[in-house]
Design a protein around this motif. Sequence first.
Motif, PDB file in Angstrom:
ATOM      1  N   LYS A 130       0.843  -1.189   0.000  1.00  0.00           N
ATOM      2  CA  LYS A 130       0.000   0.000   0.000  1.00  0.00           C
ATOM      3  C   LYS A 130       0.887   1.251   0.000  1.00  0.00           C
ATOM      4  N   VAL A 131       0.563   2.158  -0.887  1.00  0.00           N
ATOM      5  CA  VAL A 131       1.297   3.420  -0.959  1.00  0.00           C
ATOM      6  C   VAL A 131       0.490   4.499  -0.253  1.00  0.00           C
TER       7      VAL A 131
ATOM      8  N   ALA B  32      -0.859   7.835   0.333  1.00  0.00           N
ATOM      9  CA  ALA B  32      -1.078   9.000  -0.530  1.00  0.00           C
ATOM     10  C   ALA B  32      -1.134  10.279   0.289  1.00  0.00           C
TER      11      ALA B  32
ATOM     12  N   ASN C 221      -3.644  13.209  -3.380  1.00  0.00           N
ATOM     13  CA  ASN C 221      -3.663  11.884  -4.034  1.00  0.00           C
ATOM     14  C   ASN C 221      -2.414  11.639  -4.883  1.00  0.00           C
ATOM     15  N   THR C 222      -1.266  12.077  -4.415  1.00  0.00           N
ATOM     16  CA  THR C 222       0.004  11.772  -5.085  1.00  0.00           C
ATOM     17  C   THR C 222       0.849  10.945  -4.132  1.00  0.00           C
ATOM     18  N   THR C 223       1.888  10.316  -4.661  1.00  0.00           N
ATOM     19  CA  THR C 223       2.785   9.489  -3.850  1.00  0.00           C
ATOM     20  C   THR C 223       3.897  10.300  -3.221  1.00  0.00           C
TER      21      THR C 223
ATOM     22  N   GLU D  45       3.888  11.780  -9.538  1.00  0.00           N
ATOM     23  CA  GLU D  45       3.314  10.442  -9.641  1.00  0.00           C
ATOM     24  C   GLU D  45       2.019  10.388  -8.842  1.00  0.00           C
TER      25      GLU D  45
ATOM     26  N   ASN E  16      -1.308   8.511  -7.204  1.00  0.00           N
ATOM     27  CA  ASN E  16      -1.557   7.247  -6.514  1.00  0.00           C
ATOM     28  C   ASN E  16      -2.826   6.611  -7.065  1.00  0.00           C
TER      29      ASN E  16
END
Length: 304
Positions: free
Chosen positions: A35-36, A38, A42-44, A54, A56
């Motif tokens: 799981k990344v 965010a 809503n970006t990584t 980038e 997510n």
Amino acid sequence: MSDFTSNFWSIYVAGITIIGIIGCGLLLWITSRKKVEATADNTTGHVWDEDLTEMNNPMPRWWMWLFVLTIVFGFGYLVAYPGLGTFKGQLGWTQLGEYQQEVEKANTELQPLYARFASMTTEDMAKDPAAMAIGERLFMNNCAQCHGSDARGSKGFPSLADGDWLHGGAPDDIRKTIHDGRVGVMPPMAAAVGSPEDVRNVTHYVLSLSGSPHDSLRASLGKSKFAACAACHGMDGKGNAALGAPNLTDDIWLHGWGEAAITAMINNGKTNEMPAQAGKLTDAQINVLTAYVWGLSHKAGASR
């Protein structure tokens, strides 16, 4: 040949296949658990070239299931079809079986086409444009590789258009040749003829039979030694169709002409094979092909 084959490679390929499928499943499982975190937008948090961000956005669920179905299909395929070493698969499928089914289907579909030729003689079929068109296609697909597209052959492969036949040129003879094949053997005859000089003398005698350039003195000396060859070719050198012994008087040379070629033939002999076509062609197809081949040497103006 068995020294070069073993079960190793089939097992090797099967092992790589199974490992690859399992590896794909593990890769999907590992990536699905990661799981990344965010950020609020809503970006990584990864940014490249100052403004390339980038997002997510996880892989769509349906896309993941396509990979899962592919893995399931891979295992199912290996169970149903041959792919695991010597395992033949639950369905018993083989390339040979598939080929035979296709051939049987084609023969069934073509049966009405050949049916009208069944009652015709070879001579009548040779005059029928439809039969000759079919015969030509059969010849191009099955015979031209050796005899040439014009049927005039080449060294070691006889011409079918000149009226000179090793095993007879009647329709029944041609049909038997196509159906069963032929094996022609000329044994080494040097020991039976005599010394190397005797072999050379016989060579010039053979050349003289067809009126080819030769040494008349050597030919006269070789005539008596030709008796060793007469058992097959006849005392007159005109050959014997029952044995497949060629006519030596017609100046048609299957394996080369001249002193060197004939001497090599006497010394070394030769084996030629015409493969049987019965396993490839149906009787109806052989019947039409016979008429086509017979017609090649019975056209107007053909050499006899």
